[in-house]
Motif scaffolding. Sequence first.
Motif, PDB file in Angstrom:
ATOM      1  N   LEU A   8      -7.682 -17.190 -14.368  1.00 40.50           N
ATOM      2  CA  LEU A   8      -9.063 -16.886 -14.726  1.00 40.50           C
ATOM      3  C   LEU A   8     -10.030 -17.173 -13.583  1.00 40.50           C
ATOM      4  N   ARG A  10     -12.868 -16.336 -10.981  1.00 40.56           N
ATOM      5  CA  ARG A  10     -13.994 -15.423 -10.847  1.00 40.56           C
ATOM      6  C   ARG A  10     -13.924 -14.782  -9.469  1.00 40.56           C
ATOM      7  N   PRO A 103     -13.338  -8.412 -20.224  1.00 44.26           N
ATOM      8  CA  PRO A 103     -12.198  -8.014 -19.402  1.00 44.26           C
ATOM      9  C   PRO A 103     -11.460  -6.777 -19.909  1.00 44.26           C
ATOM     10  N   GLN A 133      -5.174  -7.739 -13.586  1.00 49.50           N
ATOM     11  CA  GLN A 133      -5.812  -9.055 -13.567  1.00 49.50           C
ATOM     12  C   GLN A 133      -6.724  -9.221 -14.784  1.00 49.50           C
ATOM     13  N   ARG A 134      -7.485  -8.191 -15.067  1.00 45.78           N
ATOM     14  CA  ARG A 134      -8.422  -8.263 -16.193  1.00 45.78           C
ATOM     15  C   ARG A 134      -7.690  -8.278 -17.536  1.00 45.78           C
ATOM     16  N   GLU A 137      -6.679 -11.773 -18.027  1.00 48.60           N
ATOM     17  CA  GLU A 137      -7.836 -12.555 -18.480  1.00 48.60           C
ATOM     18  C   GLU A 137      -8.112 -12.303 -19.959  1.00 48.60           C
ATOM     19  N   GLN A 141      -8.058 -15.066 -22.948  1.00 52.61           N
ATOM     20  CA  GLN A 141      -9.244 -15.268 -23.790  1.00 52.61           C
ATOM     21  C   GLN A 141      -8.946 -15.005 -25.261  1.00 52.61           C
TER      22      GLN A 141
END
Length: 154
Positions: A8, A10, A103, A133-134, A137, A141
């Motif tokens: 995660l 940024r 994401p 990657q998203r 994430e 989440q």
Amino acid sequence: MRIPIYGLLRAQRSRDPISQEQEKKIRAWWNELGGLPERLVIDRASGSRCRLDEAEGIIHIGSDINPGPGTSPNASLRWRAALAHEYRHLQRFDSGNVLPPGPLDEAITDLEACAFPQLTPAIREELTADALQRLYEYTIQSCQPNSSEKNTGN
């Protein structure tokens, strides 16, 4: 293709101002993708952000169109890939196919942007890496106990 997944983190995108020369290139690429010139606003100021202005139906391009110092797929996304991504956001907005920000929305936008025929294989790889990657994430989440979205996958 090997895709690094960083957790995660940024992404650190550029904060450097957009030059006049790059602004011309951005406008040319926007036109090549099929974007209407009146739906693109470029803010050349340092630290400006790319975003969809839903009230006006336009895309604002900021200094974060350029890659930054980070090593995540998003941080290393070059400006042509980022612009294709932003243009796809606008197309999805126009069609009413808008997801809640997050994401999952970003991953789907990345993957849909890969369909632009003008993109090179390298740009498609960058967008795909960012999408993965998203999605990672999003998975993290959605598995958290306080998540408002439920993970209903098998």
